[in-house]
Design a protein around this motif. Structure first.
Motif, PDB file in Angstrom:
ATOM      1  N   UNK A 189      10.549  -5.131 -13.485  1.00  0.00           N
ATOM      2  CA  UNK A 189      10.285  -4.012 -13.623  1.00  0.00           C
ATOM      3  C   UNK A 189       9.056  -3.952 -13.122  1.00  0.00           C
ATOM      4  N   UNK A 190       8.509  -2.282 -13.077  1.00  0.00           N
ATOM      5  CA  UNK A 190       7.299  -2.438 -11.987  1.00  0.00           C
ATOM      6  C   UNK A 190       6.877  -1.258 -12.945  1.00  0.00           C
ATOM      7  N   UNK A 191       5.789  -0.581 -12.706  1.00  0.00           N
ATOM      8  CA  UNK A 191       5.034   0.387 -13.636  1.00  0.00           C
ATOM      9  C   UNK A 191       3.574   0.280 -12.758  1.00  0.00           C
ATOM     10  N   UNK A 192       3.421   2.368 -12.144  1.00  0.00           N
ATOM     11  CA  UNK A 192       2.517   2.601 -11.888  1.00  0.00           C
ATOM     12  C   UNK A 192       1.113   3.005 -12.111  1.00  0.00           C
ATOM     13  N   UNK A 193       0.560   1.848 -11.979  1.00  0.00           N
ATOM     14  CA  UNK A 193      -0.962   2.538 -13.796  1.00  0.00           C
ATOM     15  C   UNK A 193      -2.277   3.359 -12.896  1.00  0.00           C
ATOM     16  N   UNK A 194      -2.386   3.819 -11.472  1.00  0.00           N
ATOM     17  CA  UNK A 194      -2.574   4.425 -11.194  1.00  0.00           C
ATOM     18  C   UNK A 194      -2.324   5.599  -9.735  1.00  0.00           C
ATOM     19  N   UNK A 195      -2.442   6.148  -9.696  1.00  0.00           N
ATOM     20  CA  UNK A 195      -1.645   6.769  -8.070  1.00  0.00           C
ATOM     21  C   UNK A 195      -2.589   7.744  -7.659  1.00  0.00           C
ATOM     22  N   UNK A 196      -2.284   7.922  -6.211  1.00  0.00           N
ATOM     23  CA  UNK A 196      -3.205   8.926  -5.340  1.00  0.00           C
ATOM     24  C   UNK A 196      -2.626   9.154  -3.957  1.00  0.00           C
ATOM     25  N   UNK A 197      -2.821   9.730  -3.524  1.00  0.00           N
ATOM     26  CA  UNK A 197      -1.534   9.370  -2.040  1.00  0.00           C
ATOM     27  C   UNK A 197      -1.679   8.334  -1.140  1.00  0.00           C
ATOM     28  N   UNK A 198      -3.591   7.941  -0.848  1.00  0.00           N
ATOM     29  CA  UNK A 198      -4.324   7.158  -0.522  1.00  0.00           C
ATOM     30  C   UNK A 198      -4.672   5.496  -1.153  1.00  0.00           C
ATOM     31  N   UNK A 199      -3.895   5.365  -2.315  1.00  0.00           N
ATOM     32  CA  UNK A 199      -4.042   4.399  -2.834  1.00  0.00           C
ATOM     33  C   UNK A 199      -3.567   4.225  -4.445  1.00  0.00           C
ATOM     34  N   UNK A 200      -2.876   3.012  -4.234  1.00  0.00           N
ATOM     35  CA  UNK A 200      -1.529   2.911  -5.537  1.00  0.00           C
ATOM     36  C   UNK A 200      -1.968   1.589  -6.012  1.00  0.00           C
ATOM     37  N   UNK A 201      -2.343   1.703  -7.314  1.00  0.00           N
ATOM     38  CA  UNK A 201      -2.088   0.162  -7.719  1.00  0.00           C
ATOM     39  C   UNK A 201      -0.350   0.420  -8.685  1.00  0.00           C
ATOM     40  N   UNK A 202      -0.087  -1.413  -9.151  1.00  0.00           N
ATOM     41  CA  UNK A 202       1.215  -1.305  -9.219  1.00  0.00           C
ATOM     42  C   UNK A 202       1.258  -2.768  -9.945  1.00  0.00           C
ATOM     43  N   UNK A 203       2.002  -2.689 -11.274  1.00  0.00           N
ATOM     44  CA  UNK A 203       1.659  -3.382 -12.044  1.00  0.00           C
ATOM     45  C   UNK A 203       3.427  -3.957 -11.992  1.00  0.00           C
ATOM     46  N   UNK A 204       3.344  -5.384 -11.161  1.00  0.00           N
ATOM     47  CA  UNK A 204       5.030  -6.055 -11.466  1.00  0.00           C
ATOM     48  C   UNK A 204       4.822  -7.065 -12.603  1.00  0.00           C
TER      49      UNK A 204
END
Length: 279
Positions: A189-204
């Motif tokens: 599974x994955x989840x986005x912990x922080x998002x913006x159009x230019x940078x994103x943090x994804x936990x896998x």
């Protein structure tokens, strides 16, 4: 009474065969005081049939509703999946060819999640132990500004004789004769912990298979569980990795299952291919 007997005597009861299989059914005498007896039985059967049909229709409707996916059509990632979410949701997977690393992910949260899952599979593969293939993976996964530095670090790590010896590989990163090297990551599974159009943090969150399959293996294939958090940036029309951190778990309780033989494990790895992952 034996099978095939047409009737049994006594009690004024009437028995008869049905279905052509020699079975018998006993019809009890009608009782005027029995509101469920006599001709009303046919009505009760009809009512039961209507009830069963109604339940089936409701069940089908419930399954159809559950399988709708419930994702947002705006492409912004939609609602996060519930604990029971199993249906595919959101953006269609990226087009890809066999033996290539997926690219061209959607410029949204779902695209970032898909990129993280697919990049992790490439970074955790046996191809990382081959210098030419490793360079291809690094160029495809990492942002241009960090790819060169990561390539240098990875070359040192994967060419370390001590490291290769510890995991049972030859100095050139290949498996000893008669053994098969297995290294696979299976995203859970994955989840986005922080998002913006230019940078994103994804936990896998994922499980991995790693080791050597073979009768003489000193490092048999084992299972591990990790969570890797990727920092992704949008550059040149795609998501690319700029940094990551890793931690153990969550780790489930193992079932009491018998481990497969080395031959079965080798066959499985050769016969079962991987996936292109997408939210």
């Amino acid at each position: 009474m034996s099978l095939g007997d047409g009737a049994s005597g006594g009690g004024g009861e009437d028995a008869y065969e049905y279905g052509g299989v020699g079975q018998t059914r006993t019809r009890l005498p009608d009782r005027g005081s029995d509101v469920y007896g006599g001709a009303r039985r046919g009505r009760s059967s009809s009512r039961s049939l209507v009830t069963v049909v109604g339940v089936v229709v409701l069940l089908i409707a419930a399954i159809a509703f559950a399988n709708r996916g419930g994702g947002s059509s705006s492409g912004d990632g939609g609602d996060r999946p519930t604990n029971a979410a199993t249906a595919a949701t959101g953006t269609r997977p990226v087009p890809t060819k066999p033996h290539t690393i997926p690219s061209g992910f959607a410029h949204d949260q779902q695209g970032a999640e898909s990129a993280a899952a697919n990049y992790a599979v490439a970074l955790g593969s046996t191809d990382m132990f081959n210098s030419a293939q490793r360079n291809t993976i690094v160029e495809a996964v990492y942002a241009p500004g960090v790819a060169s530095a990561r390539r240098s670090d990875l070359d040192k790590a994967y060419s370390s004789e001590k490291f290769l010896t510890n995991i049972g590989l030859n100095r050139d990163g290949t498996a000893p004769a008669g053994q098969t090297f297995i290294s696979r990551i299976i995203p859970v599974g994955t989840k986005v912990t922080k998002y913006s159009p230019g940078s994103t943090t994804v936990a896998l969150w994922y499980t991995s298979l790693f080791g050597l399959s073979g009768e003489a293996s000193t490092n048999p294939v084992s299972e591990s569980w990790y969570t890797t958090t990727y920092q992704l940036t949008w550059i040149n029309g795609d998501w690319k990795v700029t940094d990551f951190t890793q931690q153990d778990g969550p780790v489930p309780i193992g079932r009491d299952q018998k481990a497969s033989t080395a031959d079965d494990m080798t066959k499985a790895v050769g016969e079962y291919g991987g996936f292109t992952y997408a939210r």
